[in-house]
Design a protein around this motif. Structure first.
Motif, short mmCIF file in Angstrom:
data_model
loop_
_atom_site.label_atom_id
_atom_site.label_comp_id
_atom_site.label_asym_id
_atom_site.label_seq_id
_atom_site.Cartn_x
_atom_site.Cartn_y
_atom_site.Cartn_z
N UNK A 1 0.76 -1.27 0.13
CA UNK A 1 -0.04 -0.08 0.06
C UNK A 1 0.86 1.49 -0.07
N UNK A 2 1.94 1.35 0.71
CA UNK A 2 2.81 2.42 0.78
C UNK A 2 3.34 2.87 -0.46
N UNK A 3 3.77 1.83 -1.24
CA UNK A 3 4.42 1.86 -2.45
C UNK A 3 3.39 2.42 -3.42
N UNK A 4 2.47 1.54 -3.77
CA UNK A 4 1.55 1.52 -4.93
C UNK A 4 0.42 2.42 -4.87
N UNK A 5 -0.24 2.39 -3.60
CA UNK A 5 -1.66 2.89 -3.29
C UNK A 5 -1.34 4.51 -2.58
N UNK A 6 -0.19 4.66 -2.35
CA UNK A 6 -0.01 5.94 -1.75
C UNK A 6 1.25 6.83 -2.23
N UNK A 7 2.36 6.10 -2.84
CA UNK A 7 3.27 6.79 -3.56
C UNK A 7 4.04 7.76 -2.68
N UNK A 8 4.33 7.40 -1.50
CA UNK A 8 5.13 7.97 -0.61
C UNK A 8 6.67 8.21 -1.05
N UNK A 9 7.11 9.44 -0.63
CA UNK A 9 8.81 9.55 -0.86
C UNK A 9 9.57 8.72 0.08
N UNK A 10 8.97 8.07 0.93
CA UNK A 10 9.74 6.85 2.02
C UNK A 10 10.24 5.78 0.98
N UNK A 11 9.44 5.62 0.02
CA UNK A 11 9.91 4.40 -1.01
C UNK A 11 11.05 4.66 -1.63
N UNK A 12 11.57 5.86 -2.03
CA UNK A 12 12.75 6.05 -2.75
C UNK A 12 14.26 6.33 -1.30
N UNK A 13 13.61 6.65 -0.30
CA UNK A 13 14.56 6.75 0.83
C UNK A 13 14.85 5.39 1.13
N UNK A 14 14.01 4.58 1.24
CA UNK A 14 14.23 2.79 1.71
C UNK A 14 15.07 2.07 0.37
N UNK A 15 14.84 2.72 -0.75
CA UNK A 15 15.54 2.19 -1.94
C UNK A 15 16.98 2.65 -1.87
N UNK A 16 17.32 3.76 -1.65
CA UNK A 16 18.66 4.27 -1.34
C UNK A 16 19.14 3.67 -0.42
N UNK A 17 18.62 3.32 1.00
CA UNK A 17 19.19 3.01 2.08
C UNK A 17 19.63 1.40 1.96
#
Length: 426
Positions: free
Chosen positions: A139-155
């Protein structure tokens, strides 16, 4: 018996993850498509992000004047650049489904990197299904599109390269994530301790300079309004609203908003970091805390031996422990913060040495709690309890690491002032 032994081997032998993880990725890719096509999108921050980007594109560089429907821009510059690209790819933010598919690809890329980090740490196959089963994470990734998704990708990209001894690239990626969202300040103390042991003091200082210089580089377009930029993008005094908290609903609003509560959580956070650092994270150096601090100014005579002990498993454990400690002690967690937790706790629960059934049970309780909306005292207490068990369990489960190493006979580096430290000393 042969069938049972084969099943046990499939579940516990890390060598099988090489062919299992692609199957899990394929299965999850199909699930992502179904979610995007069948589950309604929920607007939370996307429109505000796009409104802020529109103001940025008109030439505004003063952060206090870049405002969307949910308030002012409060994220560092890398967030702006990423969503500037998304603004162009999604018809100025109006093509939501395209955005969802982009975030679906970000999710799958992040998942693939997480799995590679787990594989490098030799995590057994039975843990891997926990990485794809989270309803809230999808849900966080595909139904909300939060910027945390990119932060976690880079982490996790940074962790991936740290595990492969590519520290410069890892630190660049970490800093990029930090400049998407300052939540990535949480693993920074652990990165410093790891770099000092893996690289020595000179190269560790180089990593610090990379973080500083890359951060300045990202913020350069806002240099003429630097006070506004840093005050907003890295606001450490941000106020929290009780109605949005996921983790402290079981305390009263008066307590939640009080200064003693905030200071108490900060004290616990610092205390846990010091405790983990002195009893776990500096163990590869085989030094007592006061002697470890000397590594900041003096190169260790046995640097090569210390470097070899900074294994992929140790790197992943240390960085995820620091991150989850921060989440445990956070004054307020919103639902998007589960992005940092969902892929951290399966590994740490395994490191704790819990029976697989207990690992799955704790993961299930955590997942249930994060899917209760709005949060309740029971769900919030569950969030905090599981995080506490994860943190304390991972500390206990790593108590014997490095105990059987040969003693390094060093003498205060080159000056002969310190006594040898046994590997099992804490």
């Amino acid at each position: 018996m042969d069938l049972i032994n084969s099943a046990i081997d499939l579940a516990t032998n890390p060598k099988h993850t090489r062919w299992m993880y692609p199957l899990l990725l394929i299965a999850d890719a199909g699930l992502c498509g179904v979610i995007i096509e069948k589950i309604p999108y929920t607007e939370i921050d996307w429109r505000a992000y796009m409104e802020q980007i529109e103001i940025y594109l008109k030439g505004e560089r003063d952060y206090k004047n870049i405002v969307g429907s949910t308030g002012p821009l409060v994220y560092p510059a890398a967030h702006v650049y990423i969503y500037r690209i998304l603004y162009s790819l999604t018809n100025q933010g109006r093509d939501i489904q395209t955005a969802q598919y982009i975030f679906g690809l970000v999710y799958l890329l992040t998942l693939a990197i997480v799995m590679q980090c787990y594989r490098a740490a030799k995590v057994p196959p039975y843990v891997f299904p926990l990485l794809i089963l989270s309803k809230r994470l999808h849900s966080i990734f595909m139904l909300r599109c939060f910027n945390d998704c990119f932060a976690v990708l880079f982490l996790f990209s940074a962790i991936f390269f740290y595990q492969r001894k590519n520290w410069h690239l890892g630190t660049f990626l970490y800093t990029t994530g930090l400049n998407v969202k300052m939540s990535l300040l949480l693993p920074l103390p652990a990165i410093g301790i790891l770099a000092l042991q893996a690289l020595g003091s000179r190269e560790a200082i180089t990593q610090a300079m990379i973080i500083l210089q890359v951060s300045i580089g990202y913020g350069y377009p806002f240099r003429k309004r630097a006070p506004s930029y840093f005050a907003r993008a890295f606001e450490l005094t941000r106020e929290f609203l009780y109605k949005w908290t996921v983790n402290w609903r079981f305390v009263s609003e008066e307590t939640f908003l009080s200064k003693p509560f905030a200071l108490g959580l900060l004290a616990v956070h610092v205390g846990l970091l010091v405790w983990f650092a002195t009893t776990r994270w500096i163990k590869p150096s085989q030094r007592k805390p006061r002697d470890f601090l000397k590594l900041i100014t003096d190169e260790a005579s046995n640097q090569g031996q210390i470097t070899q002990r900074i294994t992929p498993n140790f790197i992943l454990a240390t960085l995820l422990q620091a991150t989850v400690i921060g989440m445990l002690c956070a004054r307020s967690l919103h639902y998007q913060f589960y992005a940092y937790i969902a892929w951290s706790t399966p590994f740490l629960l395994w490191k704790a040495g819990f029976h697989p059934i207990i690992q799955y049970a704790l993961w299930g309780a955590q997942e249930w709690a994060w899917n209760v909306y709005p949060s309740t005292p029971t769900s919030s207490a569950t969030v905090v309890v599981v995080l506490a068990i994860t943190v304390l369990g991972s500390w206990w489960g790593t108590r014997k690491e490095f105990d059987n190493l040969p003693i390094d006979n060093f003498a205060g580096h080159e000056n002969g002032s310190a006594e040898p430290v046994h590997a099992h000393a804490e």
